[in-house]
Design a protein around this motif. Structure first.
Motif, PDB file in Angstrom:
ATOM      1  N   SER A  98      -6.387 -10.310  -1.115  1.00  0.00           N
ATOM      2  CA  SER A  98      -6.282 -10.006   0.303  1.00  0.00           C
ATOM      3  C   SER A  98      -4.900  -9.426   0.575  1.00  0.00           C
ATOM      4  O   SER A  98      -4.016  -9.510  -0.278  1.00  0.00           O
ATOM      5  CB  SER A  98      -6.507 -11.260   1.162  1.00  0.00           C
ATOM      6  N   GLY A  99      -4.739  -8.828   1.750  1.00  0.00           N
ATOM      7  CA  GLY A  99      -3.426  -8.345   2.156  1.00  0.00           C
ATOM      8  C   GLY A  99      -3.240  -6.850   2.105  1.00  0.00           C
ATOM      9  O   GLY A  99      -2.182  -6.348   2.484  1.00  0.00           O
ATOM     10  N   GLY A 100      -4.229  -6.119   1.627  1.00  0.00           N
ATOM     11  CA  GLY A 100      -4.097  -4.676   1.591  1.00  0.00           C
ATOM     12  C   GLY A 100      -4.148  -4.076   2.986  1.00  0.00           C
ATOM     13  O   GLY A 100      -4.433  -4.767   3.966  1.00  0.00           O
ATOM     14  N   GLY A 101      -3.854  -2.792   3.064  1.00  0.00           N
ATOM     15  CA  GLY A 101      -3.901  -2.120   4.362  1.00  0.00           C
ATOM     16  C   GLY A 101      -3.211  -0.783   4.318  1.00  0.00           C
ATOM     17  O   GLY A 101      -2.913  -0.246   3.248  1.00  0.00           O
ATOM     18  N   LEU A 102      -2.950  -0.254   5.514  1.00  0.00           N
ATOM     19  CA  LEU A 102      -2.297   1.039   5.670  1.00  0.00           C
ATOM     20  C   LEU A 102      -0.858   0.802   6.126  1.00  0.00           C
ATOM     21  O   LEU A 102      -0.610   0.042   7.070  1.00  0.00           O
ATOM     22  CB  LEU A 102      -3.040   1.878   6.704  1.00  0.00           C
ATOM     23  N   VAL A 103       0.083   1.451   5.454  1.00  0.00           N
ATOM     24  CA  VAL A 103       1.493   1.287   5.789  1.00  0.00           C
ATOM     25  C   VAL A 103       2.199   2.628   5.606  1.00  0.00           C
ATOM     26  O   VAL A 103       1.770   3.452   4.789  1.00  0.00           O
ATOM     27  CB  VAL A 103       2.132   0.188   4.908  1.00  0.00           C
ATOM     28  N   GLN A 104       3.258   2.839   6.365  1.00  0.00           N
ATOM     29  CA  GLN A 104       4.036   4.064   6.213  1.00  0.00           C
ATOM     30  C   GLN A 104       4.969   3.952   5.012  1.00  0.00           C
ATOM     31  O   GLN A 104       5.352   2.847   4.600  1.00  0.00           O
ATOM     32  CB  GLN A 104       4.848   4.326   7.474  1.00  0.00           C
ATOM     33  N   ALA A 105       5.324   5.083   4.469  1.00  0.00           N
ATOM     34  CA  ALA A 105       6.269   5.121   3.359  1.00  0.00           C
ATOM     35  C   ALA A 105       7.551   4.386   3.748  1.00  0.00           C
ATOM     36  O   ALA A 105       8.049   4.540   4.869  1.00  0.00           O
ATOM     37  CB  ALA A 105       6.579   6.553   2.966  1.00  0.00           C
ATOM     38  N   GLN A 110      -7.591  -2.403  -0.954  1.00  0.00           N
ATOM     39  CA  GLN A 110      -7.057  -1.055  -0.818  1.00  0.00           C
ATOM     40  C   GLN A 110      -5.666  -1.088  -0.195  1.00  0.00           C
ATOM     41  O   GLN A 110      -5.432  -1.743   0.826  1.00  0.00           O
ATOM     42  CB  GLN A 110      -7.977  -0.208   0.065  1.00  0.00           C
ATOM     43  N   VAL A 111      -4.756  -0.359  -0.808  1.00  0.00           N
ATOM     44  CA  VAL A 111      -3.419  -0.140  -0.257  1.00  0.00           C
ATOM     45  C   VAL A 111      -3.246   1.363  -0.061  1.00  0.00           C
ATOM     46  O   VAL A 111      -3.408   2.134  -1.011  1.00  0.00           O
ATOM     47  CB  VAL A 111      -2.325  -0.681  -1.190  1.00  0.00           C
ATOM     48  N   THR A 112      -2.929   1.760   1.162  1.00  0.00           N
ATOM     49  CA  THR A 112      -2.730   3.173   1.467  1.00  0.00           C
ATOM     50  C   THR A 112      -1.352   3.346   2.085  1.00  0.00           C
ATOM     51  O   THR A 112      -1.029   2.693   3.077  1.00  0.00           O
ATOM     52  CB  THR A 112      -3.804   3.695   2.430  1.00  0.00           C
ATOM     53  N   VAL A 113      -0.547   4.212   1.486  1.00  0.00           N
ATOM     54  CA  VAL A 113       0.801   4.474   1.972  1.00  0.00           C
ATOM     55  C   VAL A 113       0.848   5.908   2.484  1.00  0.00           C
ATOM     56  O   VAL A 113       0.634   6.854   1.718  1.00  0.00           O
ATOM     57  CB  VAL A 113       1.843   4.263   0.863  1.00  0.00           C
ATOM     58  N   SER A 114       1.123   6.053   3.756  1.00  0.00           N
ATOM     59  CA  SER A 114       1.163   7.386   4.359  1.00  0.00           C
ATOM     60  C   SER A 114       2.585   7.944   4.313  1.00  0.00           C
ATOM     61  O   SER A 114       3.562   7.197   4.402  1.00  0.00           O
ATOM     62  CB  SER A 114       0.675   7.335   5.795  1.00  0.00           C
ATOM     63  N   SER A 115       2.682   9.256   4.186  1.00  0.00           N
ATOM     64  CA  SER A 115       4.004   9.887   4.106  1.00  0.00           C
ATOM     65  C   SER A 115       4.542  10.241   5.482  1.00  0.00           C
ATOM     66  O   SER A 115       3.852  10.151   6.475  1.00  0.00           O
ATOM     67  CB  SER A 115       3.925  11.138   3.243  1.00  0.00           C
ATOM     68  N   ASN A 167       7.704  -3.723  -1.629  1.00  0.00           N
ATOM     69  CA  ASN A 167       8.684  -3.151  -0.699  1.00  0.00           C
ATOM     70  C   ASN A 167       8.939  -1.685  -1.045  1.00  0.00           C
ATOM     71  O   ASN A 167       8.604  -1.226  -2.138  1.00  0.00           O
ATOM     72  CB  ASN A 167       9.991  -3.939  -0.769  1.00  0.00           C
ATOM     73  N   SER A 168       9.542  -0.977  -0.120  1.00  0.00           N
ATOM     74  CA  SER A 168       9.889   0.435  -0.313  1.00  0.00           C
ATOM     75  C   SER A 168       8.689   1.216  -0.845  1.00  0.00           C
ATOM     76  O   SER A 168       8.796   1.969  -1.820  1.00  0.00           O
ATOM     77  CB  SER A 168      11.072   0.564  -1.282  1.00  0.00           C
ATOM     78  N   LEU A 169       7.568   1.022  -0.204  1.00  0.00           N
ATOM     79  CA  LEU A 169       6.333   1.648  -0.682  1.00  0.00           C
ATOM     80  C   LEU A 169       6.398   3.165  -0.587  1.00  0.00           C
ATOM     81  O   LEU A 169       7.007   3.726   0.342  1.00  0.00           O
ATOM     82  CB  LEU A 169       5.140   1.109   0.109  1.00  0.00           C
ATOM     83  N   LYS A 170       5.748   3.811  -1.547  1.00  0.00           N
ATOM     84  CA  LYS A 170       5.709   5.259  -1.628  1.00  0.00           C
ATOM     85  C   LYS A 170       4.249   5.729  -1.576  1.00  0.00           C
ATOM     86  O   LYS A 170       3.350   4.968  -1.947  1.00  0.00           O
ATOM     87  CB  LYS A 170       6.322   5.731  -2.954  1.00  0.00           C
ATOM     88  N   ASP A 227       2.033   4.948  -4.437  1.00  0.00           N
ATOM     89  CA  ASP A 227       1.560   3.573  -4.635  1.00  0.00           C
ATOM     90  C   ASP A 227       0.154   3.386  -4.080  1.00  0.00           C
ATOM     91  O   ASP A 227      -0.445   2.317  -4.262  1.00  0.00           O
ATOM     92  CB  ASP A 227       2.504   2.581  -3.953  1.00  0.00           C
ATOM     93  N   THR A 228      -0.376   4.384  -3.414  1.00  0.00           N
ATOM     94  CA  THR A 228      -1.722   4.291  -2.854  1.00  0.00           C
ATOM     95  C   THR A 228      -2.747   4.101  -3.968  1.00  0.00           C
ATOM     96  O   THR A 228      -2.798   4.872  -4.924  1.00  0.00           O
ATOM     97  CB  THR A 228      -2.055   5.567  -2.061  1.00  0.00           C
ATOM     98  N   ALA A 229      -3.541   3.038  -3.836  1.00  0.00           N
ATOM     99  CA  ALA A 229      -4.530   2.699  -4.871  1.00  0.00           C
ATOM    100  C   ALA A 229      -5.311   1.467  -4.424  1.00  0.00           C
ATOM    101  O   ALA A 229      -4.943   0.815  -3.437  1.00  0.00           O
ATOM    102  CB  ALA A 229      -3.839   2.408  -6.203  1.00  0.00           C
ATOM    103  N   VAL A 230      -6.347   1.160  -5.175  1.00  0.00           N
ATOM    104  CA  VAL A 230      -6.990  -0.149  -5.057  1.00  0.00           C
ATOM    105  C   VAL A 230      -6.261  -1.081  -6.013  1.00  0.00           C
ATOM    106  O   VAL A 230      -6.091  -0.746  -7.192  1.00  0.00           O
ATOM    107  CB  VAL A 230      -8.488  -0.082  -5.406  1.00  0.00           C
TER     108      VAL A 230
END
Length: 124
Positions: A7-14, A119-124, A83-86, A89-92
């Motif tokens: 659990s804990g995945g989601g959409l986050v900004q770079a 799913q973890v999605t990192v937007s630019s 931290n400092s997601l890029k 790093d977007t992936a399952v």
């Protein structure tokens, strides 16, 4: 029967952070726990691993210094603080477990049990 639930995945900004959790049931002691990830069109790759007692950790070069793996033995839960997601790093993200003694396996084939992924999605 072993069951792993992420659990804990989601959409986050770079530049942002997320914390993934992996709750386990049916696991006894001496199981190493790992995190892997799989981006679209790519093979599943190792991210981090922690020994059964939390005394040892290992990280992929791509996440060293940004991700931290930890465990709560009382609740049989493993965490991945990211931290400092890029965007790359977007992936399952999958958690996994294996009876490894003191080793910290990094190969997909070395793990016996897998979660369903988050799913973890990192937007630019």
């Amino acid at each position: 029967q072993v069951q792993l639930v992420e659990s804990g995945g989601g959409l986050v900004q770079a530049g942002g952070s997320l914390r993934l959790s992996c709750a386990a049931s049916g696991l006894t002691f001496s199981y190493a726990r790992g995190w892997f990830r799989q981006a679209p069109g790519k093979e599943r790759e190792f991210v981090a691993a922690i020994s059964w007692n939390g005394g040892s950790t290992k990280y992929a070069d791509s996440v060293k210094g940004r991700f931290t793996i930890s465990g709560d033995s009382r609740e049989n839960t493993v965490y991945l603080q990211m931290n400092s997601l890029k965007p790359e790093d977007t992936a399952v993200y999958y958690c996994a477990a294996t009876f490894a003694g003191g080793r910290l396996p990094t190969g997909v084939g070395e793990y016996d049990y897998w979660g369903q992924g988050t799913q973890v999605t990192v937007s630019s």
